[in-house]
Design a protein around this motif. Sequence first.
Motif, short mmCIF file in Angstrom:
data_model
loop_
_atom_site.label_atom_id
_atom_site.label_comp_id
_atom_site.label_asym_id
_atom_site.label_seq_id
_atom_site.Cartn_x
_atom_site.Cartn_y
_atom_site.Cartn_z
N VAL A 1 14.59 51.29 24.09
CA VAL A 1 14.94 50.11 23.29
C VAL A 1 13.65 49.36 23.00
O VAL A 1 13.02 48.80 23.89
N ASN A 2 13.23 49.42 21.74
CA ASN A 2 11.96 48.80 21.32
C ASN A 2 10.79 49.26 22.19
O ASN A 2 9.94 48.47 22.61
N GLY A 3 10.78 50.56 22.49
CA GLY A 3 9.69 51.13 23.26
C GLY A 3 9.80 50.97 24.75
O GLY A 3 8.90 51.38 25.50
N VAL A 4 10.90 50.39 25.23
CA VAL A 4 11.11 50.16 26.66
C VAL A 4 12.20 51.10 27.15
O VAL A 4 13.24 51.25 26.49
N PRO A 5 12.02 51.78 28.31
CA PRO A 5 13.09 52.62 28.85
C PRO A 5 14.39 51.84 28.97
O PRO A 5 14.40 50.69 29.43
N PHE A 6 15.49 52.47 28.56
CA PHE A 6 16.77 51.76 28.52
C PHE A 6 17.15 51.21 29.90
O PHE A 6 17.69 50.11 29.99
N ILE A 7 16.86 51.94 30.97
CA ILE A 7 17.25 51.48 32.30
C ILE A 7 16.56 50.17 32.65
O ILE A 7 17.17 49.28 33.24
N VAL A 8 15.30 50.02 32.25
CA VAL A 8 14.58 48.76 32.50
C VAL A 8 15.19 47.64 31.66
O VAL A 8 15.47 46.55 32.15
N TRP A 9 15.37 47.94 30.38
CA TRP A 9 15.93 46.94 29.45
C TRP A 9 17.31 46.48 29.92
O TRP A 9 17.60 45.29 29.93
N MET A 10 18.14 47.45 30.32
CA MET A 10 19.51 47.12 30.75
C MET A 10 19.51 46.35 32.06
O MET A 10 20.27 45.38 32.22
N LEU A 11 18.69 46.76 33.02
CA LEU A 11 18.68 46.10 34.32
C LEU A 11 18.36 44.62 34.21
O LEU A 11 18.96 43.79 34.90
N ILE A 12 17.41 44.26 33.35
CA ILE A 12 17.04 42.85 33.19
C ILE A 12 18.25 42.03 32.79
O ILE A 12 18.48 40.93 33.30
N GLY A 13 19.06 42.57 31.87
CA GLY A 13 20.23 41.83 31.40
C GLY A 13 21.43 41.92 32.33
O GLY A 13 22.10 40.92 32.58
N ILE A 14 21.69 43.11 32.88
CA ILE A 14 22.92 43.31 33.65
C ILE A 14 22.85 42.59 34.99
O ILE A 14 23.87 42.10 35.50
N ILE A 15 21.67 42.48 35.60
CA ILE A 15 21.54 41.77 36.87
C ILE A 15 21.85 40.29 36.67
O ILE A 15 22.55 39.67 37.47
N VAL A 16 21.33 39.74 35.58
CA VAL A 16 21.64 38.34 35.27
C VAL A 16 23.13 38.18 35.01
O VAL A 16 23.76 37.22 35.48
N TRP A 17 23.72 39.14 34.28
CA TRP A 17 25.14 39.03 33.96
C TRP A 17 26.01 39.05 35.21
O TRP A 17 26.96 38.27 35.33
N PHE A 18 25.71 39.94 36.17
CA PHE A 18 26.49 39.99 37.40
C PHE A 18 26.48 38.64 38.11
O PHE A 18 27.51 38.18 38.59
N PHE A 19 25.32 38.02 38.18
CA PHE A 19 25.21 36.72 38.85
C PHE A 19 25.97 35.64 38.08
O PHE A 19 26.71 34.85 38.67
N VAL A 20 25.82 35.64 36.77
CA VAL A 20 26.50 34.64 35.94
C VAL A 20 28.01 34.82 36.00
O VAL A 20 28.76 33.84 36.18
N ASN A 21 28.48 36.05 35.87
CA ASN A 21 29.91 36.32 35.88
C ASN A 21 30.56 35.91 37.20
O ASN A 21 31.60 35.22 37.21
N SER A 22 29.97 36.31 38.32
CA SER A 22 30.55 35.97 39.62
C SER A 22 30.49 34.48 39.89
O SER A 22 31.41 33.90 40.48
N SER A 23 29.42 33.82 39.44
CA SER A 23 29.29 32.38 39.67
C SER A 23 30.26 31.58 38.80
O SER A 23 30.82 30.57 39.25
N LEU A 24 30.48 32.03 37.57
CA LEU A 24 31.43 31.33 36.70
C LEU A 24 32.86 31.47 37.20
O LEU A 24 33.61 30.49 37.27
N PRO B 1 23.77 41.93 27.62
CA PRO B 1 23.34 42.63 28.83
C PRO B 1 23.24 44.14 28.69
O PRO B 1 22.43 44.77 29.37
N ILE B 2 24.02 44.75 27.78
CA ILE B 2 24.03 46.22 27.71
C ILE B 2 23.61 46.77 26.35
O ILE B 2 23.39 47.97 26.24
N TRP B 3 23.52 45.92 25.32
CA TRP B 3 22.98 46.41 24.06
C TRP B 3 22.31 45.28 23.31
O TRP B 3 22.57 44.11 23.53
N ASP B 4 21.41 45.67 22.42
CA ASP B 4 20.63 44.72 21.65
C ASP B 4 21.40 44.39 20.36
O ASP B 4 21.46 45.22 19.45
#
Length: 269
Positions: A65-88, A194-197
């Motif tokens: 994704v824009n020259g970045v491995p998808f696993i790195v790109w996805m992890l940045i967003g999905i980790i934040v999402w897990f925290f936000v979702n459980s906290s909300l 978190p999972i797509w651009d």
Amino acid sequence: MKNVMLIIKEQFDNIGIIRRVSKYEERATYQSHYLGLMWQFLNPLIQIGIYYLIFGIGVNGGRNVNGVPFIVWMLIGIIVWFFVNSSLLGGSNSIYHKVGMVSKMKFPVSILPSINMMSNIVSYWWMMVILMGVMFFFGVYPTIFWFQYIYYFICMIMFLFAMGILNSTITILIRDYHIMLQSILRLLFYISGPIWDVETRSFPDWLVNLFQINPIYYFIDGFRDTFLSRQWFWEKPTLSLIFWGIISIILILGSHIHMKFRARFVDYI
């Protein structure tokens, strides 16, 4: 603004209670499990594996994704999402589940959403450690941009705090609200980035602009700007002003409703 300042003051005055109760709740949640607190780490790790198989390999075909491995790109967003979702979700039910206990003790109910958020943050830090390891493995190393992580972390905490006060109060007044919030979060998962651009998808420009107003999208994209060294937060002033404007409105509204009804929370339950 008086109600906002009072509620914020209550958080600082009771920071010790917030920390102690959050640690107790962490242990209580997993005390009957063989692996105990390890599930705070294992559960999101399993979900990450599932999402990577479905969206990274299945939908995205393993492409960068824009020259970045998808696993790195996805992890940045999905980790934040897990925290936000459980906290909300946890924050919206925090007062409803504990108001009976609080009515017999001397601390304000406004700290209950903060307790829930604090109990979720341990899992968040563990996942951040994994993210660091994955980024280093793929050659993504710290730069000066990483200093703005502090700014986006504050943005995320302020969003969760404001939403926690608002959601927990509305859940007391309207019990169906918590179920509706679950449905809303399922939708937000797909439009918050978190999972797509969303910018590279075939959406109309007006719809992409609408997605970018979403506060969750703002700091998820901001964390990617930080770790992938893309841009500074002051380079998008309009979105920053919109974000803080939305947070201010939510916090003012939530504080007003909370202070108006909290003396009668037990009666509503």
